[in-house]
Design an enzyme around this catalytic site. Structure first.
Site, PDB file in Angstrom:
ATOM      1  CG  ASN A 228      52.020  54.575  38.181  1.00 41.67           C
ATOM      2  OD1 ASN A 228      51.134  55.492  38.095  1.00 41.67           O
ATOM      3  ND2 ASN A 228      51.682  53.328  38.114  1.00 41.67           N
TER       4      ASN A 228
ATOM      5  CE1 TYR B  50      46.575  54.053  29.548  1.00 42.27           C
ATOM      6  CE2 TYR B  50      46.281  56.122  30.938  1.00 42.27           C
ATOM      7  CZ  TYR B  50      46.534  54.867  30.633  1.00 42.27           C
ATOM      8  OH  TYR B  50      47.334  54.325  31.886  1.00 42.27           O
TER       9      TYR B  50
ATOM     10  CG  HIS C 167      45.273  56.500  37.895  1.00 40.40           C
ATOM     11  ND1 HIS C 167      46.471  56.928  38.362  1.00 40.40           N
ATOM     12  CD2 HIS C 167      45.457  55.358  37.437  1.00 40.40           C
ATOM     13  CE1 HIS C 167      47.449  55.836  38.214  1.00 40.40           C
ATOM     14  NE2 HIS C 167      46.906  55.039  37.549  1.00 40.40           N
TER      15      HIS C 167
HETATM   16  C1  HEM Z   1      47.448  47.521  30.408  1.00 43.26           C
HETATM   17  C2  HEM Z   1      47.920  48.578  31.319  1.00 43.26           C
HETATM   18  C3  HEM Z   1      46.937  49.937  31.491  1.00 43.26           C
HETATM   19  C4  HEM Z   1      45.611  50.204  31.108  1.00 43.26           C
HETATM   20  C5  HEM Z   1      44.618  49.298  30.322  1.00 43.26           C
HETATM   21  C6  HEM Z   1      45.349  51.412  31.848  1.00 43.26           C
HETATM   22  C7  HEM Z   1      44.330  52.036  31.472  1.00 43.26           C
HETATM   23  C8  HEM Z   1      44.103  53.247  32.220  1.00 43.26           C
HETATM   24  C9  HEM Z   1      42.659  53.941  32.052  1.00 43.26           C
HETATM   25  C10 HEM Z   1      41.599  53.664  31.345  1.00 43.26           C
HETATM   26  C11 HEM Z   1      42.896  55.239  32.750  1.00 43.26           C
HETATM   27  C12 HEM Z   1      41.778  56.374  32.908  1.00 43.26           C
HETATM   28  C13 HEM Z   1      42.071  57.552  32.089  1.00 43.26           C
HETATM   29  C14 HEM Z   1      41.319  58.624  32.151  1.00 43.26           C
HETATM   30  O1  HEM Z   1      40.009  58.170  32.339  1.00 43.26           O
HETATM   31  O2  HEM Z   1      41.533  59.660  31.772  1.00 43.26           O
HETATM   32  C15 HEM Z   1      44.264  55.280  33.292  1.00 43.26           C
HETATM   33  C16 HEM Z   1      44.670  56.198  34.108  1.00 43.26           C
HETATM   34  C17 HEM Z   1      46.111  56.401  34.335  1.00 43.26           C
HETATM   35  N1  HEM Z   1      46.912  55.566  34.381  1.00 43.26           N
HETATM   36 FE1  HEM Z   1      46.730  53.529  33.285  1.00 43.26          FE
HETATM   37  N2  HEM Z   1      46.513  51.753  32.620  1.00 43.26           N
HETATM   38  C18 HEM Z   1      47.468  50.733  32.555  1.00 43.26           C
HETATM   39  C19 HEM Z   1      48.753  50.935  33.243  1.00 43.26           C
HETATM   40  C20 HEM Z   1      49.221  51.741  33.534  1.00 43.26           C
HETATM   41  C21 HEM Z   1      50.784  52.017  34.086  1.00 43.26           C
HETATM   42  C22 HEM Z   1      51.634  51.089  33.906  1.00 43.26           C
HETATM   43  C23 HEM Z   1      50.998  53.420  34.424  1.00 43.26           C
HETATM   44  C24 HEM Z   1      52.197  53.956  34.891  1.00 43.26           C
HETATM   45  C25 HEM Z   1      53.381  53.612  34.255  1.00 43.26           C
HETATM   46  C26 HEM Z   1      49.875  53.977  34.234  1.00 43.26           C
HETATM   47  C27 HEM Z   1      49.632  55.127  34.825  1.00 43.26           C
HETATM   48  C28 HEM Z   1      48.323  55.866  34.803  1.00 43.26           C
HETATM   49  C29 HEM Z   1      47.992  57.357  35.222  1.00 43.26           C
HETATM   50  C30 HEM Z   1      49.080  58.199  35.727  1.00 43.26           C
HETATM   51  C31 HEM Z   1      46.747  57.542  35.104  1.00 43.26           C
HETATM   52  C32 HEM Z   1      45.966  58.597  35.457  1.00 43.26           C
HETATM   53  C33 HEM Z   1      46.007  59.886  34.460  1.00 43.26           C
HETATM   54  C34 HEM Z   1      45.313  61.031  34.830  1.00 43.26           C
HETATM   55  O3  HEM Z   1      45.567  61.577  35.664  1.00 43.26           O
HETATM   56  O4  HEM Z   1      44.392  61.506  34.157  1.00 43.26           O
HETATM   57  N3  HEM Z   1      48.833  53.270  33.888  1.00 43.26           N
HETATM   58  N4  HEM Z   1      44.948  54.081  33.023  1.00 43.26           N
END
Ligand code: HEM
Length: 566
Positions: free
Chosen positions: A151, A365, A79
């Site tokens: 999402n 996170y 993202h």
């Molecule tokens: C095991 C599954 C997942 C892992 C390990 C994971 C991990 C991460 C990580 C490390 C980030 C970066 C956050 C940052 O640097 O601030 C991120 C961002 C994000 N993830 Fe995931 N994620 C997973 C699944 C999902 C799922 C299922 C969704 C939605 C239902 C999702 C939605 C998001 C969103 C919207 C962001 C961006 C947040 C922002 O705008 O700062 N992720 N994710």
């Protein structure tokens, strides 16, 4: 700014307020080095004679260059490309029968910040990528920050959390060629063809809903199941939906080529500047623990599996409130790049479910935030809670500790104690009723995993949508260099529909497998394998410590001690 007295009594009270600085006009400022010393011109250097080398004593130049050298923080590992703005949320239809969260009570409202994003691309990548969109909302409630990290699709590619880094790596640059998926889609399809539970999300991604026309025109979904707890301590499972008041709009693959790389950023920013404030309804779907058990026992829909959805006819949406974005940021880096959304930021009344992907995210996170932004990321203005009480804890020091809690004790002191509030949620009751021994677990693909994708193909997509779908998939596969991968993926599509698979065979010129019963997968156990030897994922055997379970991780009958919930 704080006034200071000559007797030195306020010499420790020095810092300029963040809000004052954020809103100051350029004309009211004076050019200075970082230690506050006025400097006559930013382009000057100090040198020996008119054409000699520069002087090490020129702090102004060294201050400028060394700060510049450190301007970037790591981009988000996923993202990375996004846009955001500020606004407010208000509860319109109180949820107090189901949830004690303060923010869901009548008349409550709070400031919010939202960040939308694409998932796979780098921070400079194209806004119109065929990719899910992130939809993250920070609700700054009176009881702490509640982050909805959602999402724009209700489902996801996986249900076993350890797969996430692997899947994401297939969308990053190839280690040797350094090429991204735009030039070579082999890794992407290799992953999908070995992890067939991704099929539901693939159907959505490759269909007409794959490229939203800007962030204002999309819904948001928690995807995961959470829990809502009420005042009596009873609880229900819950999914959050954010419904766009603008409706939804999507663009085709062909249209995407003509858009600016910052299409969604421009659309959002200028809409807010024009005073067209985008809004969303916040809704919930709820079910009792007993209903969740029945849903698995009778219909094989697993509420802990985010490749499945809750049927809306059976579990209708209920509106709780609405939110609007009415203020652009003044400084993108301070207010959006440094903002940190975290699914484990919950408030009393909202609890996580046992969904293993959600559980893993609760850890991942804040862990990445400590790395990406720094140990004290919660102290930054974009992240700091705005609660009506003065918060205290025993976290001290670390890089850039700014609010280090004054002279208050850094341990639980009996001499100078801080106060506590009683628990509002009986966690002993809201925790599930988990019995059994610790096990190893990897899910398996089953016939029920194809039901929702089949409905999309047979009931939701019209003829035009089907044609575009085939065009999108075959176009994407045209840069996949391994035919075996395409054969496998067509075999997976055949489990959705024979019609879909045979159209794809025509479009790609590759004859796919007849289905998945003769395939072994490296990413999942195959509960549909004809031959027992194909059931265990590659590298494993059924003999020792086989990690598929009869319930595929679902809450079965008897899972919950208080199954009637509310
Ligand atoms: C095991 C599954 C997942 C892992 C390990 C994971 C991990 C991460 C990580 C490390 C980030 C970066 C956050 C940052 O640097 O601030 C991120 C961002 C994000 N993830 Fe995931 N994620 C997973 C699944 C999902 C799922 C299922 C969704 C939605 C239902 C999702 C939605 C998001 C969103 C919207 C962001 C961006 C947040 C922002 O705008 O700062 N992720 N994710």
């Amino acid at each position: 700014m704080t006034a200071h007295t000559a007797d030195g009594k306020k010499n420790g009270d020095l810092y300029r307020d963040y809000i004052d600085d954020r809103n100051a006009k350029s004309q009211d400022t004076l050019y200075c080095t970082s230690n506050g010393a006025p400097y006559p011109h930013p382009y000057e250097t100090q040198r020996v004679g008119e054409n000699g080398p520069l002087l090490l004593q020129d702090f102004h130049l060294i201050d400028l260059l060394s700060h510049f050298d450190r301007e970037r923080i790591p981009e988000r590992v996923v993202h990375a490309k996004g846009s955001g703005a500020h606004g407010y949320y208000k509860t319109t239809d109180p949820l107090d029968d189901l949830c004690l969260a303060d923010i869901f009570q009548a008349g409550k409202s709070c400031p919010i910040t939202i960040r939308f994003s694409t998932v796979g691309g780098e921070s400079g990548s194209h806004d119109c990528a065929r990719d899910p969109r992130g939809f993250a909302v920070k609700f700054r409630t009176d009881e702490g920050n509640w982050d909805m990290v959602a999402n724009n699709t209700p489902v996801f590619f996986l249900r076993d959390p350890a797969k996430f880094p692997h899947f994401i790596h297939t969308q990053k640059r190839h280690p040797a060629t350094n090429l991204s998926g735009g030039d070579d889609s082999t890794m992407f399809w290799d992953y999908l063809s070995q992890n067939p539970e991704s099929i539901h999300q693939v159907m959505v991604l490759m269909g007409d809903r794959g490229i939203p026309d800007g962030y204002r025109f999309m819904h948001g979904y928690s995807g995961h199941t959470m829990k809502l707890v009420n005042k009596s301590g009873n609880w229900v499972y819950c999914q959050f939906h954010m419904k766009s008041k603008q409706g939804t709009k999507f663009i085709t693959q062909a249209e995407s080529a003509s858009k600016s790389p910052d299409h969604s950023q421009k659309d959002l920013y200028y809409a807010i500047e024009r005073g067209e404030y985008p809004g969303w309804d916040l809704c919930v779907q709820t079910m009792t623990p007993k209903e969740a058990e029945d849903l698995w026992e009778k219909e094989k829909t697993n509420v802990f599996d985010l490749t499945h959805v809750w049927p809306q006819k059976q579990f209708p949406l209920r509106k709780v409130g609405e939110f609007f974005l009415n203020e652009n940021v003044k400084n993108y880096f301070a207010e959006i790049e440094q903002v940190t959304f975290n699914p484990s930021h919950m408030v009393p009344g909202i609890e996580p479910s046992a969904d293993p992907v959600l559980q893993s995210r609760l850890f991942s996170y804040p862990d990445t935030h400590r790395h990406r932004v720094g140990t004290n990321y919660q102290q930054l203005p974009a992240n700091a809670p705005r609660v009506p009480y003065r918060m205290a804890n025993f976290q001290r020091a670390g890089n850039m500790a700014f609010y280090n809690q004054g002279a208050r004790p850094n341990y639980l002191s009996s001499i100078d104690p801080i106060s506590f509030r009683n628990r509002s949620v009986d966690l002993n009751k809201t925790h599930g009723h988990f019995t059994g021994e610790a096990i190893t677990f990897l899910s398996e693909i089953r016939p029920e995993d194809f039901r929702f994708p089949r409905t999309l193909w047979e009931k939701v997509f019209d003829d035009g949508a089907k044609e575009r779908f085939i065009g999108n998939v075959s176009g994407h596969m045209s840069t996949c260099t391994d035919k075996e991968i395409i054969k496998r993926q067509i075999g997976i599509f055949r489990e959705v529909s024979e019609d879909l698979a045979s159209r794809l065979e025509k479009a790609t010129g590759v004859k796919g497998y007849p289905g998945i019963s003769g395939l072994r997968f490296n990413g999942t156990h195959n509960g549909m394998a004809k031959d027992k030897s194909l059931r265990a994922a590659n590298g494993m055997t059924i003999k020792v410590g086989f990690s598929a379970t009869d319930n595929n991780g679902a809450p079965t009958s008897g899972t919950h001690k208080f199954a009637d919930g509310v």
